[in-house]
Enzyme design. Structure first.
Site, PDB file in Angstrom:
ATOM      1  NE  ARG A 117      26.401 -56.753-107.518  1.00 59.03           N
ATOM      2  CZ  ARG A 117      25.955 -56.060-106.478  1.00 59.03           C
ATOM      3  NH1 ARG A 117      26.668 -55.067-105.991  1.00 59.03           N
ATOM      4  NH2 ARG A 117      24.808 -56.356-105.932  1.00 59.03           N
ATOM      5  CE1 TYR A 118      32.015 -55.081-109.242  1.00 60.83           C
ATOM      6  CE2 TYR A 118      31.497 -55.482-106.941  1.00 60.83           C
ATOM      7  CZ  TYR A 118      31.476 -54.651-108.033  1.00 60.83           C
ATOM      8  OH  TYR A 118      30.926 -53.411-107.935  1.00 60.83           O
ATOM      9  NE  ARG A 121      35.791 -56.369-105.785  1.00 61.76           N
ATOM     10  CZ  ARG A 121      35.766 -56.246-107.107  1.00 61.76           C
ATOM     11  NH1 ARG A 121      36.145 -57.241-107.890  1.00 61.76           N
ATOM     12  NH2 ARG A 121      35.325 -55.127-107.659  1.00 61.76           N
ATOM     13  CB  CYS A 130      22.470 -52.521 -87.292  1.00 59.00           C
ATOM     14  SG  CYS A 130      22.980 -52.923 -88.945  1.00 59.00           S
ATOM     15  CB  CYS A 134      21.580 -45.792 -90.715  1.00 55.53           C
ATOM     16  SG  CYS A 134      22.966 -46.305 -89.695  1.00 55.53           S
ATOM     17  CB  CYS A 137      19.863 -48.714 -93.730  1.00 56.95           C
ATOM     18  SG  CYS A 137      20.670 -50.297 -93.950  1.00 56.95           S
ATOM     19  NE  ARG A 139      23.840 -55.014 -97.775  1.00 58.54           N
ATOM     20  CZ  ARG A 139      25.099 -54.761 -97.425  1.00 58.54           C
ATOM     21  NH1 ARG A 139      25.432 -54.655 -96.157  1.00 58.54           N
ATOM     22  NH2 ARG A 139      26.037 -54.644 -98.347  1.00 58.54           N
ATOM     23  CG  ASP A 298      20.564 -47.863-102.392  1.00 65.07           C
ATOM     24  OD1 ASP A 298      19.377 -47.707-102.061  1.00 65.07           O
ATOM     25  OD2 ASP A 298      21.417 -48.415-101.677  1.00 65.07           O
ATOM     26  CG  ASP A 335      26.298 -50.483-105.675  1.00 64.96           C
ATOM     27  OD1 ASP A 335      26.448 -51.235-106.664  1.00 64.96           O
ATOM     28  OD2 ASP A 335      26.649 -50.799-104.532  1.00 64.96           O
ATOM     29  CE  LYS A 342      30.694 -50.913-103.723  1.00 68.66           C
ATOM     30  NZ  LYS A 342      30.505 -52.362-103.897  1.00 68.66           N
TER      31      LYS A 342
HETATM   32  C1  PLP Z   1      30.740 -53.174-102.913  1.00 70.33           C
HETATM   33  C2  PLP Z   1      30.722 -54.588-103.159  1.00 70.33           C
HETATM   34  C3  PLP Z   1      31.902 -55.320-103.252  1.00 70.33           C
HETATM   35  C4  PLP Z   1      33.284 -54.697-103.087  1.00 70.33           C
HETATM   36  O1  PLP Z   1      33.522 -53.713-104.023  1.00 70.33           O
HETATM   37  P1  PLP Z   1      34.939 -53.012-104.062  1.00 70.33           P
HETATM   38  O2  PLP Z   1      34.805 -52.020-105.160  1.00 70.33           O
HETATM   39  O3  PLP Z   1      35.931 -54.091-104.324  1.00 70.33           O
HETATM   40  O4  PLP Z   1      35.164 -52.386-102.723  1.00 70.33           O
HETATM   41  C5  PLP Z   1      31.815 -56.670-103.501  1.00 70.33           C
HETATM   42  N1  PLP Z   1      30.620 -57.274-103.672  1.00 70.33           N
HETATM   43  C6  PLP Z   1      29.465 -56.590-103.609  1.00 70.33           C
HETATM   44  C7  PLP Z   1      28.188 -57.308-103.826  1.00 70.33           C
HETATM   45  C8  PLP Z   1      29.481 -55.226-103.348  1.00 70.33           C
HETATM   46  O5  PLP Z   1      28.315 -54.552-103.263  1.00 70.33           O
HETATM   47  S1  SF4 Z   2      23.705 -48.320 -92.707  1.00 67.61           S
HETATM   48 FE1  SF4 Z   2      22.315 -50.048 -92.395  1.00 67.61          FE
HETATM   49  S2  SF4 Z   2      23.657 -51.846 -92.259  1.00 67.61           S
HETATM   50 FE2  SF4 Z   2      24.925 -50.016 -91.895  1.00 67.61          FE
HETATM   51  S3  SF4 Z   2      24.914 -49.739 -89.670  1.00 67.61           S
HETATM   52 FE3  SF4 Z   2      23.293 -48.461 -90.505  1.00 67.61          FE
HETATM   53  S4  SF4 Z   2      21.451 -49.748 -90.353  1.00 67.61           S
HETATM   54 FE4  SF4 Z   2      23.226 -51.100 -90.166  1.00 67.61          FE
END
Ligand code: PLP
Ligand code: SF4
Length: 415
Positions: A117-118, A121, A130, A134, A137, A139, A298, A335, A342
Site C-alpha cells: 500500500r505504501y 513498505r 492465530c 479475538c 479482529c 482480519r 474498523d 485506517d 492510516k
Molecule cells: C499498517 C500497515 C503498514 C505499516 O504502517 P506503519 O505506519 O509504517 O506502521 C504497512 N502496510 C499496510 C498494508 C498496513 O496496513
Molecule cells: S487480532 Fe486477529 S490476527 Fe490478531 S491475534 Fe487476534 S485473531 Fe489473530
C-alpha cells in the site's frame, strides 16, 4: 507495581494441569477452548447466554487459549479480557456500513499474502493461524477459516516480488500470528528476507505476548536477535493483560535488543476511557513497550458493537498528551476504508496563524504565540534520494501544483 501471575489452578478446568504443561505453548495451542461445554468450566454462563453463544458459533469460530481464558473473570460479563475472547450475540448484527475487506488488503495485493500500500513498505501475511480468535479482529474474513500457513509457492512469489522492488525497505510480517509458526519455519522466512539487500528493517506484528506469552521462549528470542534490525509490535488492549507472564515475554524480546511497540484497538466497553488507557500506556512503558498506535475500530463485519465514536479517541489523546510521559502517547489513527492507509487524528493545538505568528494552545489550556522566521534562509542540503514524490508531499516540494480525483466530471467535459 505488582504484576500478578495468572492463578490458573483456581479454574476447575485447569486445576490438574502441571506447571510444565501450562508453560508449554504447544500444550496451550492444543488445548484452545472452542466449544461451549469446555467454556462453561471456566466461566459461568446462564441459559440465555448459552443460547446466544450457540447462535454465534454457527457463524463465527471461537478459540481461546487456556492462558487467556484463565485471565477472564468467571462472573463479570463486562470483564475486558472476556469481552475480547467470548463471542457476543451482537456479532450477528449486520451494520449496513460493514465491509468484508475494509482496508482493501486483498485488493492492494500484487501476490497472495502480500499487501503493498505504501511506497516503501509491504505487509506480508505469512499465516492465517492465530493462537486465538479475538472478537474484534480486523482480519476475521480470513483468520480461522482455513488454518494454513502461506504456501511455499506463495511465499516464493512474495519474496520474489520484494527482491524485485528496490523501493521496499521495510517488511512487516503479520498474519494471523507469525509467532504461531515454529521457530524453524519463522527463521527460514527471516533468512530469505534478510538475504534481500534493500530490505533495511523487518517488523513482526504479533499478539502472542498477550494471549500466549509462553511462546516467547529464550530459544525464540535467541533466534530472532540474529535478524536485526528487527522490531516487534504487539497488541495489548487493557492493563489486565499485563501479567507477570506477559511482562516476561516482553522482557525476553527487549533483552534480545528488539524494540517493542504496541498497537491497541479502541474498543467500546474494553478500553474506551481515559483512565483505562492511561493505566495501559504506563504499564506498557514499564514493560519496555512503546505505545505506538491506537486504532479506531474498523468497518469489518460483526464488530460494530465494539466501535466508538472518533471523538472518544481524540479525547483519550487529549487526556494523555502533556499529562504524562510523551513516550507514552500513541498516535491515534483511523485506517481509511478502501486502503487509504492510516490517518492520524488528534486534538487541534493550533488556534490561529498569520504570516508572522502562529498561536498555539497547550494541554493546560494556556495560549502561546510563536514568532515565525522573517528572514528566508537557505534550507539545509537535501539528500535527494530520500525525497518523497507522492501525495501532498509532492505539492510541497513543487513536483506537482495540484492533486485531483481521477474521475472529475469537469475534466470529462472536453475542454
Ligand atoms: C499498517 C500497515 C503498514 C505499516 O504502517 P506503519 O505506519 O509504517 O506502521 C504497512 N502496510 C499496510 C498494508 C498496513 O496496513
Ligand atoms: S487480532 Fe486477529 S490476527 Fe490478531 S491475534 Fe487476534 S485473531 Fe489473530
Amino acid at each position: 507495581m505488582q504484576y500478578p501471575t495468572v492463578d490458573y489452578k483456581k479454574v476447575p478446568l485447569f486445576a490438574k494441569v502441571s506447571q510444565s504443561d501450562w508453560n508449554d505453548w504447544r500444550w496451550q495451542l492444543s488445548h484452545v477452548i472452542k466449544d461451549i461445554p469446555t467454556l462453561e468450566r471456566v466461566i459461568s454462563l446462564d441459559a440465555s447466554e448459552k443460547n446466544d453463544l450457540k447462535r454465534c458459533l454457527a457463524k463465527f469460530r471461537m478459540a481461546i487459549t487456556p492462558y487467556y481464558a484463565a485471565l477472564m473473570d468467571a462472573r463479570d460479563r463486562q470483564c475486558p479480557v472476556r469481552l475480547q475472547a467470548v463471542p457476543s450475540i451482537e456479532e450477528l448484527r449486520n451494520d449496513p456500513d460493514d465491509l468484508d475487506d475494509p482496508l482493501h488488503e486483498d485488493v492492494d495485493s500484487p501476490v497472495p499474502g502480500l499487501t503493498h500500500r505504501y511506497p516503501d513498505r509491504v505487509l506480508l501475511l505469512v499465516t492465517n493461524i492465530c493462537s486465538m480468535n479475538c472478537r474484534h479482529c480486523t482480519r476475521r474474513r480470513m483468520v480461522g477459516f482455513e488454518d494454513t500457513p502461506l504456501s511455499k509457492a506463495c511465499l516464493d512469489k512474495a519474496v520474489k516480488y520484494i527482491s524485485g522492488n528496490k523501493a521496499v525497505r521495510d517488511v512487516l510480517i503479520s498474519g494471523g500470528d507469525p509467532l504461531t509458526l515454529s521457530d524453524d519455519h519463522l527463521e527460514s522466512i527471516l533468512q530469505r528476507l534478510r538475504a534481500i539487500k534493500h530490505v533495511e528493517i523487518i517488523r513482526i506484528g504479533t499478539r502472542v505476548p498477550v494471549v500466549m506469552p509462553m511462546r516467547v521462549t529464550e530459544k525464540l528470542a535467541a533466534m530472532l536477535r540474529k535478524y536485526h534490525p528487527l522490531y516487534i509490535n504487539t497488541h495489548f488492549n487493557h492493563s489486565k493483560e499485563m501479567t507477570a507472564e506477559a511482562r516476561l515475554a516482553c522482557a525476553r524480546l527487549a533483552d534480545a535488543g528488539i524494540p517493542l511497540g504496541n498497537q491497541s484497538v479502541l474498543l467500546r466497553g474494553v478500553n474506551d476511557s481515559q483512565s483505562t488507557m492511561k493505566k495501559l500506556v504506563h504499564n506498557l512503558l514499564m514493560a519496555r513497550v512503546k505505545p505506538y498506535y491506537i486504532y479506531q475500530c474498523d468497518l469489518s463485519k460483526g464488530i460494530s458493537h465494539f466501535r466508538t465514536s472518533v471523538s472518544k479517541g481524540i479525547e483519550i489523546v487529549e487526556s494523555l498528551r502533556g499529562h504524562t510521559t510523551g513516550m507514552a502517547v500513541p498516535t491515534y489513527v483511523v485506517d481509511a476504508p478502501g486502503g487509504g492507509g492510516k490517518i492520524p487524528v488528534m486534538p487541534s493545538y493550533m488556534i490561529s496563524q498569520s504570516d508572522k505568528k502562529i498561536v498555539l494552545r497547550n494541554y493546560e489550556g494556556g495560549i502561546t504565540s510563536y514568532s515565525l522566521p522573517q528572514v528566508v534562509s537557505r534550507p539545509s542540503n537535501s539528500d535527494t534520494e530520500y525525497a518523497s514524490h507522492e501525495g501532498i508531499a509532492a505539492l510541497l516540494n513543487g513536483d506537482k501544483r495540484t492533486l485531483e480525483p481521477a474521475d472529475l466530471k469537469r475534466r470529462k467535459r472536453g475542454h
